[in-house]
Design a protein around this motif. Sequence first.
Motif, PDB file in Angstrom:
ATOM      1  N   ILE A  24       0.812  -1.313  -0.177  1.00 53.54           N
ATOM      2  CA  ILE A  24       0.037  -0.079  -0.121  1.00 53.54           C
ATOM      3  C   ILE A  24       0.815   1.349  -0.048  1.00 53.54           C
ATOM      4  O   ILE A  24       1.822   1.350   0.856  1.00 53.54           O
ATOM      5  N   VAL A  25       0.625   2.028  -0.914  1.00 55.40           N
ATOM      6  CA  VAL A  25       1.308   3.409  -0.874  1.00 55.40           C
ATOM      7  C   VAL A  25       0.481   4.442  -0.697  1.00 55.40           C
ATOM      8  O   VAL A  25      -0.561   4.306  -1.113  1.00 55.40           O
ATOM      9  N   MET A  26       0.751   5.405   0.294  1.00 55.84           N
ATOM     10  CA  MET A  26      -0.072   6.555   0.665  1.00 55.84           C
ATOM     11  C   MET A  26       0.862   7.739   0.512  1.00 55.84           C
ATOM     12  O   MET A  26       1.797   7.828   1.221  1.00 55.84           O
ATOM     13  N   ARG A  27       0.104   8.875   0.095  1.00 53.62           N
ATOM     14  CA  ARG A  27       0.523  10.138  -0.394  1.00 53.62           C
ATOM     15  C   ARG A  27      -0.139  11.270   0.126  1.00 53.62           C
ATOM     16  O   ARG A  27      -1.350  11.179   0.093  1.00 53.62           O
ATOM     17  N   ARG A  28       0.221  12.082   1.003  1.00 50.77           N
ATOM     18  CA  ARG A  28      -0.522  13.382   1.335  1.00 50.77           C
ATOM     19  C   ARG A  28       0.465  14.570   1.648  1.00 50.77           C
ATOM     20  O   ARG A  28       1.714  14.377   2.177  1.00 50.77           O
ATOM     21  N   THR A  29       0.007  15.565   1.050  1.00 47.06           N
ATOM     22  CA  THR A  29       0.950  16.685   1.337  1.00 47.06           C
ATOM     23  C   THR A  29       0.369  17.767   2.280  1.00 47.06           C
ATOM     24  O   THR A  29      -0.870  18.168   2.150  1.00 47.06           O
ATOM     25  N   PHE A  30       1.441  18.420   3.279  1.00 46.36           N
ATOM     26  CA  PHE A  30       0.912  19.131   4.164  1.00 46.36           C
ATOM     27  C   PHE A  30       1.389  20.739   3.996  1.00 46.36           C
ATOM     28  O   PHE A  30       2.595  20.756   3.490  1.00 46.36           O
ATOM     29  N   ASP A  31       0.615  21.609   4.285  1.00 50.69           N
ATOM     30  CA  ASP A  31       1.094  23.020   4.326  1.00 50.69           C
ATOM     31  C   ASP A  31       2.057  23.377   5.358  1.00 50.69           C
ATOM     32  O   ASP A  31       1.755  24.123   6.197  1.00 50.69           O
ATOM     33  N   ALA A  32       3.053  22.746   5.641  1.00 48.13           N
ATOM     34  CA  ALA A  32       4.070  22.744   6.685  1.00 48.13           C
ATOM     35  C   ALA A  32       5.352  22.392   6.201  1.00 48.13           C
ATOM     36  O   ALA A  32       5.651  21.757   5.371  1.00 48.13           O
ATOM     37  N   PRO A  33       6.525  23.001   6.937  1.00 48.64           N
ATOM     38  CA  PRO A  33       8.089  22.492   6.530  1.00 48.64           C
ATOM     39  C   PRO A  33       8.160  21.143   7.195  1.00 48.64           C
ATOM     40  O   PRO A  33       7.488  20.626   7.998  1.00 48.64           O
ATOM     41  N   ARG A  34       9.289  20.700   6.582  1.00 47.29           N
ATOM     42  CA  ARG A  34       9.515  19.270   6.986  1.00 47.29           C
ATOM     43  C   ARG A  34       9.983  18.787   8.432  1.00 47.29           C
ATOM     44  O   ARG A  34       9.315  17.721   8.787  1.00 47.29           O
ATOM     45  N   GLU A  35      10.640  19.662   8.891  1.00 43.34           N
ATOM     46  CA  GLU A  35      10.826  19.492  10.222  1.00 43.34           C
ATOM     47  C   GLU A  35       9.724  19.405  11.315  1.00 43.34           C
ATOM     48  O   GLU A  35       9.649  18.582  12.191  1.00 43.34           O
ATOM     49  N   LEU A  36       8.502  20.039  10.728  1.00 42.89           N
ATOM     50  CA  LEU A  36       7.373  20.096  11.802  1.00 42.89           C
ATOM     51  C   LEU A  36       6.517  18.880  11.814  1.00 42.89           C
ATOM     52  O   LEU A  36       6.053  18.374  12.206  1.00 42.89           O
ATOM     53  N   VAL A  37       6.519  18.733  10.306  1.00 42.09           N
ATOM     54  CA  VAL A  37       5.689  17.452  10.022  1.00 42.09           C
ATOM     55  C   VAL A  37       6.212  16.295  10.415  1.00 42.09           C
ATOM     56  O   VAL A  37       5.669  15.368  11.098  1.00 42.09           O
ATOM     57  N   HIS A  38       7.628  16.130  10.219  1.00 45.26           N
ATOM     58  CA  HIS A  38       8.356  14.852  10.856  1.00 45.26           C
ATOM     59  C   HIS A  38       8.384  14.909  12.275  1.00 45.26           C
ATOM     60  O   HIS A  38       8.003  13.805  13.034  1.00 45.26           O
ATOM     61  N   ARG A  39       8.331  16.012  12.951  1.00 47.89           N
ATOM     62  CA  ARG A  39       8.246  16.116  14.615  1.00 47.89           C
ATOM     63  C   ARG A  39       6.868  15.434  15.018  1.00 47.89           C
ATOM     64  O   ARG A  39       6.748  15.061  15.987  1.00 47.89           O
ATOM     65  N   ALA A  40       5.818  15.733  14.264  1.00 47.01           N
ATOM     66  CA  ALA A  40       4.504  15.276  14.513  1.00 47.01           C
ATOM     67  C   ALA A  40       4.386  13.759  14.531  1.00 47.01           C
ATOM     68  O   ALA A  40       3.715  13.319  15.034  1.00 47.01           O
ATOM     69  N   PHE A  41       5.109  13.183  13.845  1.00 48.04           N
ATOM     70  CA  PHE A  41       5.359  11.724  13.821  1.00 48.04           C
ATOM     71  C   PHE A  41       6.319  11.293  14.989  1.00 48.04           C
ATOM     72  O   PHE A  41       6.061   9.948  15.288  1.00 48.04           O
ATOM     73  N   ALA A  42       7.473  11.719  15.001  1.00 41.93           N
ATOM     74  CA  ALA A  42       8.186  11.487  16.006  1.00 41.93           C
ATOM     75  C   ALA A  42       8.129  11.494  17.514  1.00 41.93           C
ATOM     76  O   ALA A  42       8.748  10.999  18.437  1.00 41.93           O
ATOM     77  N   ASP A  43       7.363  12.521  17.639  1.00 42.23           N
ATOM     78  CA  ASP A  43       7.269  12.878  19.183  1.00 42.23           C
ATOM     79  C   ASP A  43       5.756  12.317  19.555  1.00 42.23           C
ATOM     80  O   ASP A  43       4.705  12.792  19.170  1.00 42.23           O
ATOM     81  N   PRO A  44       5.696  11.586  20.545  1.00 41.54           N
ATOM     82  CA  PRO A  44       4.617  10.834  20.852  1.00 41.54           C
ATOM     83  C   PRO A  44       3.502  11.733  21.327  1.00 41.54           C
ATOM     84  O   PRO A  44       2.356  11.542  21.444  1.00 41.54           O
ATOM     85  N   GLU A  45       4.038  13.073  22.056  1.00 42.40           N
ATOM     86  CA  GLU A  45       2.928  13.867  22.664  1.00 42.40           C
ATOM     87  C   GLU A  45       2.025  14.467  21.513  1.00 42.40           C
ATOM     88  O   GLU A  45       1.159  14.890  21.802  1.00 42.40           O
TER      89      GLU A  45
END
Lengths: 163, 163
Positions: free
Chosen positions: A15-36
Motif C-alpha cells: 500500500i502506498v499513501m501520499r499526502r501533502t501538508f502545508d508545513a515545513p518538513r521539520e514540523l511534519v516529521h516532529r508530529a510523527f516522531a514526538d509521541p506527545e
Amino acid sequence: MSKTEIIAEPGSPTIVMRRTFDAPRELVHRAFADPELLKQWMGPARLTMRIDEYEPRHAGRYRFVHIDTDGTEYAFRGVFHGEQGVDSAMMRTFEWEGLPGHVSFETATFVESDGRTTVESISVFTAVEDRDGMIENGMQIGVDEGYDKLDELLTMQLAGSVA
Amino acid sequence: MSKTEIIAEPGSPTIVMRRTFDAPRELVHRAFADPELLKQWMGPARLTMRIDEYEPRHAGRYRFVHIDTDGTEYAFRGVFHGEQGVDSAMMRTFEWEGLPGHVSFETATFVESDGRTTVESISVFTAVEDRDGMIENGMQIGVDEGYDKLDELLTMQLAGSVA
C-alpha cells in the motif's frame, strides 16, 4: 473527497499513501516522531489514543492503543529500524495485537517543496491477503481522518509560531 | 541442481524460499535461533561469518558480518519482531549496511511432517527494484550454499545424538 492518495495494486502486497501538508518538513516529521504530538492526531476521529511506549531509534519499541467511545481498545505494536531522523526514512514493523503474527513493514519519507511537505508511506505485507484485509477494515478512513487532524495541528503550530 | 525452491514473481516485491531438511523442527529452529550454530552454516561457502550481536526476542537487535577470503567484510543488521519461539514465525528486518536504507522484512516458518522440516522464508521489500537487486546480487547461491552447510550440520547433530 479524500485528500490522501492511496495506491493498492491488485495482487500486490503493498500500500502506498501520499499526502501533502502545508508545513515545513521539520514540523511534519516532529508530529510523527514526538509521541506527545502523535497522539493528538493519529487514527480515526472517534477514537482517542494512548501511547504506552514510543522509542523512535534503531531497535526501539512502540505500543499504542486506540480507544473507542465504548472503551474498546485496539492495540498496535512494533519496532523501529534505523535512525529516525528527518533526513532518513522512518521505518518500523507494525502489528495489530488483535490479529497476532500478521506483521507489516512501514516506511515513511518526508519531502519538502516550496514550504509544503509530502509524506509518502509504503506498507508491505508478507501476504497479499493481509494487505487486502487491512484495506477492507477501513484503513483509508482512519488514515484520512488522522491526516485531517494533523492538518489542523500543523496549522495551529504555524499560527502559534508567527503570532 | 538447487535444493531450494525460490519463487520471485515478476513485478512483485516478494521472494519466497522453501527448503526441506531431514531433521525435526526443534533442531532446525535452533540452528536459526542460536548464534553459535547459525555462524557455522549461514551464507556462501567461501565466506566466514562473525556475529556481533544476536538477540532473538521482540525488539532484539542483530548484526552479523560475512568475511571474504581477502578480508572484505559485508555487514548486515536488523531487529527482531515478536517472540522468536519455534511455534511462531521468526520475523526480522534486514539491511545490508553497504546499501543503507534499503530494508526488507523477513518471516521464516518451520513446519514438520514425518520427521522432516520445511523452512519457508518470505522476504518483502519496499520496492520491486530492491527485490530484483537482491536476486541479481546472487542471493540464491548464498542461500543454497548456506542451506547445504545446514544439511551437514543437522546430519552431524543427529548422528551425535544417536551415537
